[in-house]
Design a protein around this motif. Structure first.
Motif, PDB file in Angstrom:
ATOM      1  N   SER A   1      14.486  60.508   5.821  1.00  0.00           N
ATOM      2  CA  SER A   1      13.954  59.150   5.813  1.00  0.00           C
ATOM      3  C   SER A   1      13.279  58.783   4.506  1.00  0.00           C
TER       4      SER A   1
ATOM      5  N   LEU B   1       7.565  56.862   5.408  1.00  0.00           N
ATOM      6  CA  LEU B   1       7.171  56.155   6.622  1.00  0.00           C
ATOM      7  C   LEU B   1       5.934  55.306   6.363  1.00  0.00           C
ATOM      8  N   ASP B   2       5.907  54.108   6.960  1.00  0.00           N
ATOM      9  CA  ASP B   2       4.680  53.324   6.848  1.00  0.00           C
ATOM     10  C   ASP B   2       3.743  53.701   7.999  1.00  0.00           C
TER      11      ASP B   2
ATOM     12  N   TYR C   1       7.225  59.249  16.996  1.00  0.00           N
ATOM     13  CA  TYR C   1       6.626  60.084  15.953  1.00  0.00           C
ATOM     14  C   TYR C   1       5.609  61.056  16.557  1.00  0.00           C
TER      15      TYR C   1
ATOM     16  N   ARG D   1       3.879  55.211  16.447  1.00  0.00           N
ATOM     17  CA  ARG D   1       4.799  54.995  17.566  1.00  0.00           C
ATOM     18  C   ARG D   1       5.002  56.280  18.364  1.00  0.00           C
TER      19      ARG D   1
ATOM     20  N   SER E   1      10.626  63.063   4.865  1.00  0.00           N
ATOM     21  CA  SER E   1      10.467  61.667   4.452  1.00  0.00           C
ATOM     22  C   SER E   1       9.836  61.568   3.072  1.00  0.00           C
TER      23      SER E   1
ATOM     24  N   ARG F   1      14.584  54.004  18.450  1.00  0.00           N
ATOM     25  CA  ARG F   1      13.364  54.611  18.988  1.00  0.00           C
ATOM     26  C   ARG F   1      13.533  55.125  20.419  1.00  0.00           C
TER      27      ARG F   1
ATOM     28  N   LYS G   1      12.554  53.296   9.084  1.00  0.00           N
ATOM     29  CA  LYS G   1      12.275  52.753  10.410  1.00  0.00           C
ATOM     30  C   LYS G   1      13.421  53.091  11.354  1.00  0.00           C
TER      31      LYS G   1
ATOM     32  N   GLU H   1       4.805  53.026  11.700  1.00  0.00           N
ATOM     33  CA  GLU H   1       5.819  53.902  12.299  1.00  0.00           C
ATOM     34  C   GLU H   1       5.189  55.204  12.799  1.00  0.00           C
ATOM     35  N   THR H   2       4.172  55.694  12.112  1.00  0.00           N
ATOM     36  CA  THR H   2       3.547  56.957  12.518  1.00  0.00           C
ATOM     37  C   THR H   2       2.673  56.807  13.767  1.00  0.00           C
TER      38      THR H   2
END
Length: 335
Positions: A112, A115-116, A125, A122, A23, A92, A87, A119-120
């Motif tokens: 990707s 990543l914000d 991840y 979730r 990413s 997911r 995203k 998202e990390t």
């Protein structure tokens, strides 16, 4: 686990993980990390490749079916999923199921944007961190860019003199893809392993009739007719507008800073030297633009840069060249 881009080749030699996430917003470095994974996977027998792009039209059920399907004739596969927004969205649940028990006959490569933080956090991840490898790719800091250029040149068997390095660093800062291409061209000259200032200038003269640097200069100068001519040529030649966009947005921001500095009676020459602007042509273009354009115009130009970037990445129905034509009109208009 998480690892740095420069540590990835050594990690791959120790064995393959079932999933890799590369990413970042630096296309060249992301591409090179992906190529390392692809090469290691091919050498391990993962020859077949299936690619998905996570745009609005992607059916994630198809992705799930592909990830869950048995390989014909016991063939190993590489499945690549491009995530341009960084995203997963509807994907997911699919990834969570796969990552709970990754198939042995598949190497999954997620490519990707950066990543914000949300998202990390979730589940997918966190599962990936336990089962696979995440390689976050970061841009090269401005103060480290000359060193990166010099090391890249050494990889080509070249040595850059101080003058050559200054010119290349000034022209290519923030655009690693263009920097890599420029060093490839210099290596092809083949006359000497030492590249000096004169060689760099000659290489620029020998390049295509028009280039992104010349377009940026014409835009800053407000020379609309010549700028439109250059855009026409670059578009016909299939030039990627993202390269020149990086240079343009950098110099627009610099012009705005100079605009503010001169209003405070700060010395223009000293300001530009502090910002690492030593090339006379670029310094003159930025200085004249700061005198000619006001803050409102410069803010509007930066907004057009964002629109051009979105269009170049496929998130707009209009062509990026359409927005660059608007840029010409905006910057040619008197303040």
């Amino acid at each position: 686990m998480k690892t740095q881009a420069n540590q990835l080749p050594q990690l791959l030699k120790k064995g393959l993980s079932p999933v890799y996430l590369i990413s970042g917003d630096e296309p060249l470095l992301v591409q090179e990390c992906c190529d390392h994974v692809r090469k290691a996977a091919r050498e391990a027998g993962f020859e077949d490749r299936v690619t998905f792009h996570a745009d609005q039209q992607l059916d994630w059920n198809r992705v799930g079916e592909e990830l869950g399907a048995l390989s014909l004739f016991a063939e190993k596969r590489r499945i690549e999923i491009h995530l341009p927004t960084g995203k997963l969205g509807d994907g997911r649940p699919v990834l969570e199921r796969v990552l709970e028990n990754p198939p042995e006959d598949i190497i999954l490569l997620l490519i990707s944007a950066r990543l914000d933080a949300a998202e990390t956090r979730r589940k997918w991840y966190k599962e990936l961190q336990g089962k696979g490898v995440h390689v976050p790719v970061w841009p090269i800091d401005a103060d480290k860019f000359p060193g990166w250029l010099q090391q890249r040149a050494r990889n080509h068997g070249l040595s850059l003199t101080r003058g050559a390095l200054d010119i290349l660093a000034e022209r290519l800062e923030g655009n690693l893809l263009a920097a890599s291409q420029e060093l490839d061209r210099l290596a092809l000259l083949g006359s000497s392993t030492t590249i000096d200032e004169e060689t760099v200038e000659q290489a620029v003269q020998d390049s295509s009739r028009f280039n992104g640097f010349e377009l940026v200069t014409e835009l800053l100068a407000g020379r609309a007719t010549h700028a439109r001519k250059i855009i026409g040529v670059l578009q016909q030649e299939g030039e990627n507008p993202l390269g020149l966009l990086t240079v343009l947005s950098r110099d627009l921001n610099l012009t705005m800073e100079l605009n503010i500095a001169t209003a405070k009676r700060e010395n223009t020459s000293g300001f530009l030297k502090k910002r690492g602007v030593f090339q006379p042509q670029r310094a003159k273009a930025v200085e004249q633009a700061a005198k000619r354009l006001n803050r409102r115009q410069l803010m509007a130009a930066l907004e057009l840069c964002s629109a051009t970037d979105r269009a170049a990445k496929g998130f707009d129905s209009l062509s990026p060249w359409h927005y660059l034509q608007d840029m010409i009109t905006l910057l040619a208009r008197p303040a």
